[in-house]
Scaffold this motif. Structure first.
Motif, short mmCIF file in Angstrom:
data_model
loop_
_atom_site.label_atom_id
_atom_site.label_comp_id
_atom_site.label_asym_id
_atom_site.label_seq_id
_atom_site.Cartn_x
_atom_site.Cartn_y
_atom_site.Cartn_z
N SER A 188 0.85 -1.20 0.00
CA SER A 188 0.00 0.00 0.00
C SER A 188 0.88 1.24 0.00
O SER A 188 1.84 1.34 0.79
CB SER A 188 -0.92 0.01 1.22
N LEU A 189 0.56 2.18 -0.88
CA LEU A 189 1.35 3.40 -1.03
C LEU A 189 0.42 4.61 -0.94
O LEU A 189 -0.76 4.54 -1.32
CB LEU A 189 2.08 3.42 -2.38
N ASP A 190 1.00 5.71 -0.48
CA ASP A 190 0.29 6.98 -0.54
C ASP A 190 0.47 7.59 -1.91
O ASP A 190 1.58 7.55 -2.47
CB ASP A 190 0.80 7.95 0.53
N GLU A 191 -0.59 8.21 -2.41
CA GLU A 191 -0.50 8.71 -3.78
C GLU A 191 0.41 9.93 -3.88
O GLU A 191 0.87 10.26 -4.97
CB GLU A 191 -1.89 9.05 -4.31
N ASN A 192 0.66 10.61 -2.78
CA ASN A 192 1.54 11.77 -2.83
C ASN A 192 2.99 11.42 -2.49
O ASN A 192 3.77 12.29 -2.13
CB ASN A 192 1.04 12.86 -1.88
N LEU A 193 3.33 10.12 -2.63
CA LEU A 193 4.70 9.68 -2.34
C LEU A 193 5.66 10.40 -3.29
O LEU A 193 5.45 10.42 -4.50
CB LEU A 193 4.81 8.17 -2.53
#
Length: 1038
Positions: free
Chosen positions: A372-377
């Motif tokens: 799972s990743l944050d879209e603002n990475l």
């Protein structure tokens, strides 16, 4: 049957006649022998003890013998001879010289006896087979008058039979035995076998192009042939030509040029390969070359057209070693040469293909969970590391793995490092699910293999939009109920895009009610609101975003001074319904703030602030601007180095350092094997460390303020300050937003001491003690005791020593070449690490011992003894002296003490007869033999026993088959009756034995070996005498 093998003579001496004998012949057939070309007309050999003829009886008046059907033109005649009580059949030859065995060797005669008796006349027949015995009356005849042949010098070998000279004799057995003799010495060049006639080449030294000489052939038993003019002669013509010199030149891998005079293919080249090899057995050969038929003296070269990686190999003798640990595919081209001076070479090739069974190594991806990743990475942020797992692969220096993102053209947001397998963010992510197709390309020992898998990525949407009221929302309301409408551009309508309404400034006893779900504002009841009053309400719309919620506010003035009626309420609802049906194509944001709803991640602002902006100072960041760590190089992947703590002072937002994460942590160097776990705020190891490659890592970690918190701070500021100006955030100098990280890699004992070359070659003179033969230099990149190297020897400690610290190799005891012509000395290199201490066979020194002349030649036997017949032909080779010198390179020279009979080839040791030995019959001839290698001498004795070759044994032929002897009955016992040798005119020396053959068990007479017969001791009867010669073999070795 040959008369040479055994000759039997029988005769009959009749003393008493018996009256009861039969009238028939004593046998139905008889065997007689006669000599061809005899001078007598009645010399026969009676090989049967049975008398030939018919016994006389009282009723026989007369008897005569006749030939029946004479087919021999009167060559034979028969007579009858009565002696005592027996009619002997007498056979005479009328023309003795017509009896020739070479024309006819058996005559069959039919004899008839005409018998006149007192009663009637009778006839009897018998058959006499007369066999002709051979006499030595023919000379040897060569098959050809001239033996002529041409040879190419390069294609013939020493002691090779060049041709066979053959002569034949019409006589049989011993009379046909041919001896061959060279007419001229040609001592150092040719040898003619005296029995077979094979002509051999003894040496190529001083070989001329043309030879012409005579050879003799003669009957071994014709002693009269002492003059060469009486021997059969043939001419031999030999030509020796050299093949046109067509040398070929080959270039070796070491740029050495090899000249080859002849390419051959007569040997079977067997190359044995050791299939399993690793770093611990590099001192053992990977290839061994063997030759069939077995050859010990040959050279092996690696040609220059072999594969380019052959520089990793080391060639010593017939063995090929790895000189560098590189398990690869090799294409080897060999040139194997067998003659140092005239190189005859054979080509061979071999292809080393490491045996690879990828199933055996079980290559597979390590398990990967859904990420799972944050879209603002941020771009270049670490996502994960792709790794392969495998088994049974102990040395991975030859293993290369390249990772590939198969659908990178579709997903440009990701970048996969092909070497390290690290997956990073390449572009801004979108709120969605990604499925990445991954491929690992494996190259092991130049063999390729690929496996694939996929990785699931779930990108979480961040709360990047605040709820906004529609631009048609009125600022003043005159009737209720009214429905407020706000919208949120975030896509996740369960959290970030879910809007809830709240009435802020009307808390206790508030007459108004705001539906939190649909935003409808209404009165709680008429009685709770004064109609003439006015109110200002603050409406709040907020989302359920994570990790922080965003909101928007609007101030609405409410004027309800007119009377409220049901009709008014109905009209208000109708108005609201009409408003909801309206559509708008313009979503202009109306807000108390002029700041954009999307705020990117913030660094420290250094640009000048606009005149209409407010500056807000933030007290948050790292307490220190640098930090240093020490990490062991054997630390496993995912090791946590430290947790990066964020500290703050009077920060506008309530934050929890354990749970809240206001910043993105970025590393300025993406090549370092470290990352920041954005969730746990920890510095972690993501790659293998090797202090020997890099001992220190220096990089910088920077804080980037997340946009959502920037929006929240702006929102908070505007609410508190009641200002709509732009906000500029700056960090105070109390805390640091960048921190310098220095990581020192500590050493562990993880390297085995190695040498630059696994194999080396030196030369050592035998019987010499030498210092500083070679200095071994090993390398261990570890530090301290882990990298301190001590040297030792694995073998041959009795001959060599090595300095423990410097690696100097010395010879402490002389080496004898005859004991060791080559030594493979294994050098051990050990580090001084404690846990563990590592050791290896650092290198193998191939020591070639140079031979010197330090040994005396030794004869193969202590004394040489030869038995020769006296009729051995001149110039015949009858033996060889052989000596061995442990110094293999020495050339031995043979010589004999001066003598008139035997010579020796000084190079080969062949013994040759130069004069006949008939004067030395039954004597021993002694010669001293000497051999020298140029420095040392040795000698032994050569004993030659000269034997007499017996004459051919002729059959004993008698004129008469019987004769009578009358003795006096009163003769004293033991008296000499007769001497049979004198009667038959025989020499006693030619008779080997004589005995009496008698029908009785005990003979009535006695005979001695001088042929004297003595009188009996009891009653007499008929008897016969048998005598003959001993058997001998005329083909015994010379």
């Amino acid at each position: 049957m040959s008369s040479l093998q055994i000759s039997i003579l029988c005769t009959l001496l009749t003393i008493i006649f018996a009256d009861n004998k039969s009238l028939f012949f004593t046998s139905s057939n008889y065997e007689l022998w006669c000599q061809e070309n005899t001078l007598s007309s009645s010399l026969f050999l009676y090989s049967n003890p049975i008398p030939i003829g018919i016994y006389r009886t009282s009723n026989i008046k007369s008897l005569s013998y006749h030939l029946v059907d004479d087919t021999n033109n009167g060559l034979f005649e028969v007579k009858s001879k009565r002696l005592a009580d027996f009619y002997f059949l007498i056979l005479n030859i009328t023309r003795p010289f017509d009896i020739n065995r070479e024309y006819q060797d058996v005559y069959t005669l039919r004899i008839q006896a005409n018998i006149v008796t007192t009663q009637e006349n009778q006839s009897e027949q018998t058959e006499v087979r007369l066999r002709v015995a051979d006499s030595n009356d023919n000379d040897g005849v060569f098959d050809m008058d001239i033996y002529e042949q041409t040879f190419f010098t390069q294609s013939i070998a020493i002691e090779q039979a060049l041709l066979r000279i053959h002569a034949s004799d019409a006589d049989e057995i011993q009379h046909a035995q041919i001896l061959y003799e060279l007419a001229s010495p040609l001592n150092e060049t040719f040898s003619l076998h005296p029995f077979t006639g094979d002509l051999y080449l003894i040496t190529k030294e001083n070989l001329t192009t043309l030879y012409e000489f005579d050879v003799y052939a003669y009957d071994r038993y014709q002693k009269r042939l002492v003059d060469n003019n009486m021997k059969t002669k043939a001419r031999v013509k030999l030509s020796f030509n050299n093949l046109p010199r067509t040398s070929q030149y080959f270039q070796t891998m070491f740029n050495k040029t090899i000249e080859v005079s002849e390419m051959i293919s007569s040997y079977e080249i067997k190359i044995s390969e050791r299939k399993s090899f690793h770093r611990l057995n590099l001192h053992q050969p990977i290839l061994t070359i063997n030759i069939q038929p077995e050859e010990k003296d040959f050279d092996v070269f690696l040609l220059g057209n072999s594969s380019g990686n052959v520089n990793n190999l080391f060639l010593q003798g017939n063995n090929v070693y790895l000189n560098k640990y590189s398990i690869e595919e090799y294409n080897l081209q060999f040139l194997i040469c067998f003659n140092q001076h005239q190189r005859r070479c054979q080509y061979a090739n071999y292809h080393i293909v490491p045996r690879i069974d990828f199933n055996e190594y079980n290559f597979h991806f390590k398990p990967m969970k859904i990420i799972s990743l944050d879209e603002n990475l941020p771009v270049d942020s670490f996502i994960t590391r792709i790794e392969l797992a495998y088994a049974n692969l102990y040395e991975d220096q030859s293993l290369t793995i390249n990772y590939k993102l198969l659908n990178d053209d579709k997903y440009l947001q990701f970048y996969l490092d092909s070497k390290t397998g690290i997956l990073r963010v390449a572009e801004r992510l979108e709120y969605r699910n990604y499925t990445l197709d991954l491929q690992a390309n494996i190259q092991l020992f130049n063999r390729r293999y690929s496996i694939e898998t996929n990785l699931q990525l779930h990108v979480k949407e961040i709360n990047k939009h605040r709820p906004m009221f529609r631009n048609s929302t009125p600022m003043e309301l005159v009737q209720l109920p009214y429905q407020f409408q706000a919208y949120d551009l975030d896509q996740n309508k369960e959290t970030n895009g879910r809007i809830t309404y709240r009435l802020l400034n009307c808390q206790t006893s508030c007459p108004f009610l705001l539906d939190p779900n649909n935003g409808t504002l209404m009165l709680r009841g008429k009685e709770s609101f004064r109609s003439n009053s006015m109110a200002t309400l603050q409406i709040l719309a907020f989302d359920w975003g994570q990790p922080i919620s965003l909101e928007s506010r609007i101030d609405v003035r409410l004027d309800l001074s007119s009377k409220i009626s049901k009709r008014d309420l109905g009209r208000t609802r109708a108005y609201s319904r009409r408003w909801r049906k309206k559509t708008t194509s313009n979503f202009l944001i109306t807000s108390t703030s002029t700041m954009s709803s999307i705020v990117p991640e913030q660094n420290v602002y250094t640009t000048p602030s606009p005149s209409n902006s407010d500056t807000v100072f933030l007290n948050i960041g790292f307490r220190e601007n640098s930090s240093s760590y020490s990490v062991s190089e054997d630390a496993p992947i995912n090791t946590v180095i430290d947790r990066l703590k964020i500290e703050s002072d009077s920060f506008p937002l309530n934050i929890n350092d354990e749970d809240d994460n206001l910043f993105f942590y970025t590393i300025n160097d993406t090549n370092v094997p470290f990352i920041i776990d954005q969730n746990t705020k920890t510095l972690k190891l993501i790659g293998r460390l090797d202090r020997e490659k890099q001992s220190r890592y220096v990089f910088e970690i920077e804080l980037k303020f997340k946009s959502i918190y920037s929006m929240k701070l702006s929102e908070r500021y505007h609410c508190e300050k009641k200002s709509s100006s732009l906000i500029n955030f700056e960090y105070t100098k109390k805390f640091y937003q960048k921190i310098l990280i220095i990581i020192h890699i500590t050493d562990v004992n993880d390297n085995i001491p190695t040498c630059s070359l696994f194999h080396s070659r030196i030369y050592l003179n035998e019987n010499r003690i030498e210092k500083n033969l070679l200095r071994i230099q090993a390398f261990d990149p570890d530090l301290g005791e882990n990298g301190t190297i001590h040297y030792s020897l694995l073998n041959y400690n009795q001959y060599f020593s090595i300095d423990v610290l410097t690696g100097q190799l010395d010879c402490v005891k002389s080496v004898d070449y005859e004991e060791y012509s080559a030594i493979d000395l294994h050098i051990l290199a050990s580090d001084q690490g404690l846990q563990p201490q590592l050791q290896s066979i650092c290198t193998t020194v191939h020591i070639l011992i140079n031979n010197t002349n330090d040994n005396t030649p030794q004869f193969s036997i202590d004394k040489y003894v030869f038995d020769l017949f006296s009729d051995m032909p001149r110039y015949s080779i009858f033996g060889q002296i052989y000596a061995i010198d442990a110094d293999k390179t020495d050339q031995l020279i043979y010589s004999l003490s001066p003598n008139p009979y035997v010579t020796i080839n000084k190079q080969t040791g062949h013994l040759r007869l130069k004069n006949q030995l008939h004067r030395l019959v039954n004597q021993v001839f002694n010669v001293t033999v000497q051999v020298t290698d140029g420095l040392h001498k040795n000698q032994t004795t050569l004993n030659i026993y000269v034997k007499s070759f017996p004459d051919a044994q002729e059959p004993i032929l008698l004129h008469d088959p019987a004769y009578g002897l009358t003795i006096n009955e009163s003769l004293a016992a033991g008296s000499i009756l007769t001497n049979v040798y004198r009667r038959w005119q025989l020499l006693a020396s030619t008779i080997d034995f004589i005995e009496i053959v008698h029908d009785e068990i005990k003979s009535p007479f006695a005979i001695d070996q001088q042929g004297r017969m003595t009188s009996p001791f009891f009653a007499l009867s008929s008897f016969s005498i048998k005598k003959g010669f001993k058997k001998f073999n005329p083909y015994s070795d010379f």
